[in-house]
Write a protein that holds these residues in place. Structure first.
Motif, PDB file in Angstrom:
ATOM      1  N   VAL A   1      39.648  -6.305  52.463  1.00 58.91           N
ATOM      2  CA  VAL A   1      40.045  -5.349  53.621  1.00 58.91           C
ATOM      3  C   VAL A   1      40.660  -3.908  53.105  1.00 58.91           C
ATOM      4  O   VAL A   1      41.007  -3.373  54.043  1.00 58.91           O
ATOM      5  N   TYR A   2      40.491  -3.960  52.025  1.00 61.51           N
ATOM      6  CA  TYR A   2      41.415  -2.556  51.534  1.00 61.51           C
ATOM      7  C   TYR A   2      40.564  -1.558  51.203  1.00 61.51           C
ATOM      8  O   TYR A   2      39.328  -1.818  50.778  1.00 61.51           O
ATOM      9  N   THR A   3      40.741  -0.131  51.606  1.00 60.35           N
ATOM     10  CA  THR A   3      39.634   0.773  51.412  1.00 60.35           C
ATOM     11  C   THR A   3      40.586   2.031  50.709  1.00 60.35           C
ATOM     12  O   THR A   3      41.461   2.235  50.993  1.00 60.35           O
ATOM     13  N   GLY A   4      39.842   2.369  49.722  1.00 59.33           N
ATOM     14  CA  GLY A   4      40.597   3.463  48.956  1.00 59.33           C
ATOM     15  C   GLY A   4      40.231   4.612  49.496  1.00 59.33           C
ATOM     16  O   GLY A   4      39.092   5.015  49.907  1.00 59.33           O
ATOM     17  N   ILE A   5      41.221   5.765  49.063  1.00 62.12           N
ATOM     18  CA  ILE A   5      40.908   7.088  49.152  1.00 62.12           C
ATOM     19  C   ILE A   5      40.924   7.862  47.955  1.00 62.12           C
ATOM     20  O   ILE A   5      41.846   7.839  47.365  1.00 62.12           O
ATOM     21  N   TYR A   6      39.929   8.739  47.803  1.00 65.27           N
ATOM     22  CA  TYR A   6      39.714   9.278  46.666  1.00 65.27           C
ATOM     23  C   TYR A   6      39.577  10.889  46.537  1.00 65.27           C
ATOM     24  O   TYR A   6      39.254  11.642  47.752  1.00 65.27           O
ATOM     25  N   ALA A   7      39.932  11.507  45.599  1.00 63.46           N
ATOM     26  CA  ALA A   7      40.134  12.898  45.739  1.00 63.46           C
ATOM     27  C   ALA A   7      38.613  13.640  45.888  1.00 63.46           C
ATOM     28  O   ALA A   7      38.721  14.563  46.307  1.00 63.46           O
ATOM     29  N   SER A   8      37.830  13.031  45.037  1.00 61.53           N
ATOM     30  CA  SER A   8      36.334  13.739  45.034  1.00 61.53           C
ATOM     31  C   SER A   8      35.355  12.490  45.026  1.00 61.53           C
ATOM     32  O   SER A   8      35.416  11.679  44.202  1.00 61.53           O
ATOM     33  N   ASP A   9      34.186  12.970  45.291  1.00 59.99           N
ATOM     34  CA  ASP A   9      32.874  12.058  44.969  1.00 59.99           C
ATOM     35  C   ASP A   9      32.048  13.077  44.164  1.00 59.99           C
ATOM     36  O   ASP A   9      30.748  12.718  44.082  1.00 59.99           O
ATOM     37  N   GLY A  10      32.546  13.926  43.393  1.00 52.60           N
ATOM     38  CA  GLY A  10      31.808  14.712  42.476  1.00 52.60           C
ATOM     39  C   GLY A  10      31.273  15.860  42.914  1.00 52.60           C
ATOM     40  O   GLY A  10      31.014  16.113  44.262  1.00 52.60           O
ATOM     41  N   ASN A  11      30.633  16.895  42.201  1.00 51.23           N
ATOM     42  CA  ASN A  11      30.255  17.896  42.544  1.00 51.23           C
ATOM     43  C   ASN A  11      28.677  18.296  41.625  1.00 51.23           C
ATOM     44  O   ASN A  11      28.784  17.433  40.887  1.00 51.23           O
ATOM     45  N   TYR A  12      27.889  19.102  42.449  1.00 54.73           N
ATOM     46  CA  TYR A  12      26.575  19.243  41.775  1.00 54.73           C
ATOM     47  C   TYR A  12      26.401  20.672  41.393  1.00 54.73           C
ATOM     48  O   TYR A  12      26.842  21.615  42.086  1.00 54.73           O
ATOM     49  N   ILE A  13      26.023  21.101  40.177  1.00 47.68           N
ATOM     50  CA  ILE A  13      25.822  22.354  39.679  1.00 47.68           C
ATOM     51  C   ILE A  13      24.178  22.370  39.340  1.00 47.68           C
ATOM     52  O   ILE A  13      23.774  21.389  38.642  1.00 47.68           O
ATOM     53  N   ARG A  14      23.328  23.401  39.755  1.00 51.65           N
ATOM     54  CA  ARG A  14      21.816  23.556  39.267  1.00 51.65           C
ATOM     55  C   ARG A  14      21.908  25.094  39.098  1.00 51.65           C
ATOM     56  O   ARG A  14      22.499  25.720  39.635  1.00 51.65           O
ATOM     57  N   GLU A  15      21.193  25.288  37.874  1.00 47.52           N
ATOM     58  CA  GLU A  15      20.946  26.612  37.367  1.00 47.52           C
ATOM     59  C   GLU A  15      19.676  26.459  37.147  1.00 47.52           C
ATOM     60  O   GLU A  15      18.873  25.773  36.630  1.00 47.52           O
ATOM     61  N   MET A  16      18.961  27.957  37.531  1.00 47.02           N
ATOM     62  CA  MET A  16      17.504  28.068  37.203  1.00 47.02           C
ATOM     63  C   MET A  16      17.275  29.579  36.998  1.00 47.02           C
ATOM     64  O   MET A  16      17.699  30.364  37.488  1.00 47.02           O
ATOM     65  N   TRP A  17      16.344  29.737  35.921  1.00 42.36           N
ATOM     66  CA  TRP A  17      15.785  31.013  35.738  1.00 42.36           C
ATOM     67  C   TRP A  17      14.220  31.059  35.804  1.00 42.36           C
ATOM     68  O   TRP A  17      13.690  30.515  35.056  1.00 42.36           O
TER      69      TRP A  17
END
Length: 911
Positions: free
Chosen positions: A759-775
């Motif tokens: 019944v415990y729920t964690g609170i987290y700072a981030s769920d990650g970020n995404y970076i995409r690059e294309m030329w």
């Protein structure tokens, strides 16, 4: 001045004087340039050639004239002039040197020479690429590429972006505004979704994702401008871009088109009527698209039917003004049907059907003053459109154990019913979006010897309302037994009103042989008809925007002419939330308290407690995007290079975030019930029970998504080499897109310990970020041979560089909450707790690093051939004809790549 003496040309009649001064880009006069004027309405033609000073004069009756100014070796200039007022009118026309421009055909997008970055696609370019829907046109943009069409699922737009398949970052497509003949295509009242998890519909719904480009036919389009930079403040309710579509007007040709490719067939028929002396035009058009994702599979298809009737009339007033009135009536229907083969489903039903019918009526009114006073014009446009959007889902359902079907619409304890062991579930989602729109713009002008200013001021208003019945189904035979919603009528949801006010100044200043253009304005947006509970009530968003362009004096490099210009823009853009984001459906959490199953149905009893949760985020705000860009433009005798560096930062995009809460229920112990003494279902009075605590997540819409874009776009277009009738066009872009979430992340591991859920729920700072690059770069070689009526292009699509990065997700929470509902700091002591330690998430670090994809190349071929004096045109295309896609290795695993050719043909008739 020498007048052309030809029977086809009318002699200048006594009337108001119009003087033309024709020069080249270095302000040198062009003698013997041809100036031809065609009177609107009568069609009478007047023509003259310029003298040695580059001037010629006409004396004409009052009215509007279509002017063409031509000179050998220079681009022909087309413009509209007006014979009005008492004094003479003076027009300065600069022609740009461009060999053989009169016979040139442009089959690609043209970059704007205005203050902001935009691409223009005309009818010739559309005919050459042979599109099935609007989505095909995006291949002409810098960074775009042609590929096999995907018409079995919604096609949404992403400008200047390398998209991720995540609905939490769909604000970019939602915030791209499509405007057709001055009327925006709004879908903020789209609420078509099916409750629960249904893999059959996973790819077919596009709520809160913007316009489905499959529904836009291209055959009636005359001109498209796709603004990627900073648009005028006249256009609002957008964050990422503007698509301005202008459809055909006038003409007398009968046009027909038939296209067939590997997945689809398209039929089009259109006719124009033009009565010049009455200044009346009528256009009709209709098309039918039938697409199958796999021609061998007849059980899945997408169909689109469109029809359009457009009428436009112009009157010349006796008091020195012109009035124009246009009316458009449009229909769009799309039909998406799929049925899973009964033989693969043990003879049971599993069907899906979607029908979309949209009717739109719009009218535009233009008042143009012929005086040279401050007031110049008034433009008013109004529209109303109604859609009937219907989803029908039928599914065979079967349960393997006694399962409750909750049927309470109120919170509290209640008795439920048992689901039937097997049944047919029918669901209808009935949406009827209604949109009304109105806009008025007044235009004013101020001119001096060196300065010309156009000022616009106006307002627009839109209404969105859904009149549909919503989700309709039998609660005792649900499509999904674990759905957390109940039937809800969309018509009960309040209407949404958006109001915008704007003012803008567009000034052009001559600085010797240089020119400075400045467009600056501000737009104010607010939402009406909101209750006091919403933070958006009474809130005003200000969007200042500005574009500046400086054109340097043209210079002579030997016999060549060099033209250069620099420009830049900056501004804010705002998109208000949609109806489904402002008014989400209430959530129903049903917890079983007693499940007494007896062999005799008369003695069975199932008891539940229901909690009703309102997931509305009353603090939700609008999505806002800040953009800036700098541009350069260089032209040398028809060889043009333009390049743009841009950055965008949208910190408040819409996303869905989970919020966890704890709920209690009674767990009755019926072990003491003597079933031999029962005369009916067991009574709960006196039955012992224990209190159990459970955790459930509720999804709410927030402004937590951040999308940052930056990149470089470039376009080079060479002068057509006359000996080869060939031109080289190079377009490309380097894009870097970063996606991030600014909201804390709530996570419950759903771990079961000693038969009970954690019944415990964690609170987290981030769920990650995404970076995409294309030329990415496209090299197009297009050849036009007029005497053979033959045109073809060969394109090399090269992706030089692509890499992606998935950022680390927080493994350890910074806080948590449990049964008491209070938030506690997560410490080292928490990590050592036998229950709280389960909140620490573990990840494979190999998943969080840069992944590089090496170079690959594909090629496309398009050919057009005109026949029977250009009355018939045959065309064919092959995309991904020859491909270079080498395999590569990641962590010792070989990744194999391939692309299959996609081809088709079409025939066009123009009679």
């Amino acid at each position: 001045m020498a007048l052309l003496a030809s029977p086809a040309y009318g002699q200048p009649a006594a009337g108001i004087e119009i003087e033309f001064e024709v020069t080249d880009t270095l302000s040198e006069p062009l003698a013997y340039a041809t100036v031809e004027l065609k009177a609107r309405g009568s069609g009478k033609i007047h023509a003259a050639t310029t003298d040695f000073t580059g001037k010629c004069t006409f004396a004409l009756p009052a009215g509007l004239y279509d002017a063409s100014i031509a000179y050998v070796g220079y681009e022909t200039r087309h413009m509209t002039v007006e014979s009005a007022g008492e004094g003479p009118s003076h027009y300065e026309v600069r022609l740009r040197a461009f060999a053989f421009a009169i016979r040139d055909v442009v089959v690609t997008a043209s970059e704007s020479k205005g203050g902001t970055s935009s691409s223009t696609i005309d009818r010739k370019a559309m005919e050459h690429i042979q599109p099935s829907s609007f989505a095909d046109l995006l291949a002409l943009l810098p960074g775009g590429s042609s590929s096999s069409p995907q018409l079995s699922e919604p096609n949404t737009i992403r400008l200047r972006e390398i998209g991720v398949s995540d609905d939490d970052y769909a604000t970019s497509s939602l915030g791209t505004s499509f405007v057709i003949d001055g009327v925006p295509v709004r879908n903020d009242a789209n609420m078509q979704y099916v409750p629960g998890i249904d893999q059959l519909l996973e790819r077919k719904t596009f709520i809160n994702k913007g316009v489905d480009m499959r529904s836009i036919s291209t055959d009636e389009i005359r001109h498209v401008e796709i603004v990627r930079g900073i648009p005028s403040v006249e256009y609002g309710d957008l964050t990422s871009g503007l698509v301005k579509i202008e459809r055909k007007r006038g003409g007398n040709a009968l046009a027909a088109r038939f296209k067939a490719d590997m997945d689809s067939k398209l039929f089009y028929l259109g006719k124009g009527f033009e009565i010049p002396d009455r200044r009346l035009t009528v256009n009709l058009g209709a098309d039918l698209l039938d697409s199958k994702a796999d021609p061998r599979n007849k059980l899945e298809n997408y169909k689109r039917l469109t029809g359009s009737l457009r009428v436009h009339k112009t009157w010349d007033g006796s008091s020195g003004h012109t009035i124009a009135l246009g009316t458009n009536l449009d229909y769009t229907g799309s039909f998406d049907n799929r049925k899973v083969d009964p033989e693969s489903n043990n003879g049971n039903l599993d069907e899906f059907k979607s029908e979309y019918n949209r009717f739109a009526l719009s009218a535009d009114f233009d008042y143009v003053s012929k005086d040279d006073g401050f007031f110049r014009a008034l433009e008013v446009v109004a529209s109303v459109d109604y859609s009937r959007d219907r989803i029908e889902r039928r599914k065979f359902c079967q349960v393997t154990r006694p399962t409750a079907v909750p049927n309470s619409l109120s919170p509290g304890e209640h008795d439920a019913q048992f689901l039937e062991p097997s049944y047919i579930a029918d669901l209808t989602v009935d949406g009827q979006p209604l949109n009304a729109y109105a806009k008025a713009v007044a235009k004013f002008g101020i001119e001096s010897a060196t300065t010309s200013s156009t000022i616009i001021a106006g307002a627009d208003w839109s209404l969105d309302k859904n009149l549909g019945r919503g989700q309709v189904y039998d609660m005792l035979r649900p499509l999904s037994s674990d759905a957390s919603t109940r039937p809800r009528a969309y018509s009960d949801i309040p209407a949404q009103h958006d109001l915008g006010l704007f003012v803008e100044d567009d000034t052009s200043v001559k600085l010797g042989r240089s020119r400075l253009d400045v467009m600056a304005g501000v737009r104010v947006t607010t939402m009406l008809n909101l209750s006091e509970a919403y933070a958006l009530r009474g809130r005003f968003y200000f969007d200042p925007r500005a574009n500046v362009r400086f054109s340097f004096p043209a210079a002579k490099l030997g016999r060549r002419t060099l033209e250069t210009a620099v420009s830049g823009g900056v501004g804010w853009h705002t998109k208000t939330p949609t109806m489904s984001q402002l008014y989400p459906a209430p959530l129903y959490y049903d917890f079983q308290q007693l499940n007494y199953y007896h062999s005799d149905p008369a003695f069975r009893r199932i008891n539940m407690v229901t909690y009703v949760v309102d997931p509305t985020n009353y603090s939700l705000g609008a999505a806002r995007n800040f953009k800036w860009e700098v541009r350069g433009d260089i032209t040398l005798d028809g060889n043009r290079l333009s390049f743009t560096y841009f950055e965008e930062d949208m910190e408040s995009g819409f996303r869905t975030a989970n919020r966890y809460a704890s709920y209690t229920r009674k767990q009755y112990d019926y072990s003491g019930v003597d079933d031999t003494q029962l005369t009916g279902p067991p009574s709960l009075d006196g039955m012992p029970y224990t209190i159990d605590t459970l955790v459930r997540a509720s999804a709410t819409v927030t402004n937590g998504s951040r999308t940052r874009k930056r990149g470089v776009e470039f376009t080079f277009s060479s002068q057509r080499i006359e000996s080869l009738r060939t031109r080289l066009t190079i377009t490309g872009a380097w894009f870097r897109t970063e996606y991030d979430n600014s909201d804390p992340v709530y996570y419950n591991p759903e771990t079961v310990i000693n038969g009970k859920s954690l019944v415990y729920t964690g609170i987290y700072a981030s769920d990650g970020n995404y970076i995409r690059e294309m030329w990415h770069t496209n090299f197009m070689i297009d050849t036009d041979i007029p005497r053979l009526g033959l045109g073809f292009s060969f394109t090399f699509q090269c992706r030089w560089h692509y890499r992606q990065y998935n950022g680390f997700k927080s493994s350890r929470p910074f806080a948590y909450f449990g049964p008491d509902g209070a938030v506690h700091a997560y410490t080292d002591e928490s990590a050592a707790d036998p229950l709280l330690k389960w909140l620490i998430r573990s990840y494979n670090e190999a998943a969080y690093r840069w992944e590089n994809v090496p170079f690959y190349m594909t090629t496309n071929l398009k050919v057009t051939k005109k026949l029977f004096r250009e009355k018939v045109m045959a065309a064919m295309f092959v995309t991904q004809m020859f491909n270079y896609m080498p395999n590569y290795v990641v962590d010792g695993v070989r990744v194999r790549r391939h692309a299959s050719p996609y081809f088709g043909m079409e025939v066009n008739f123009r009679l």
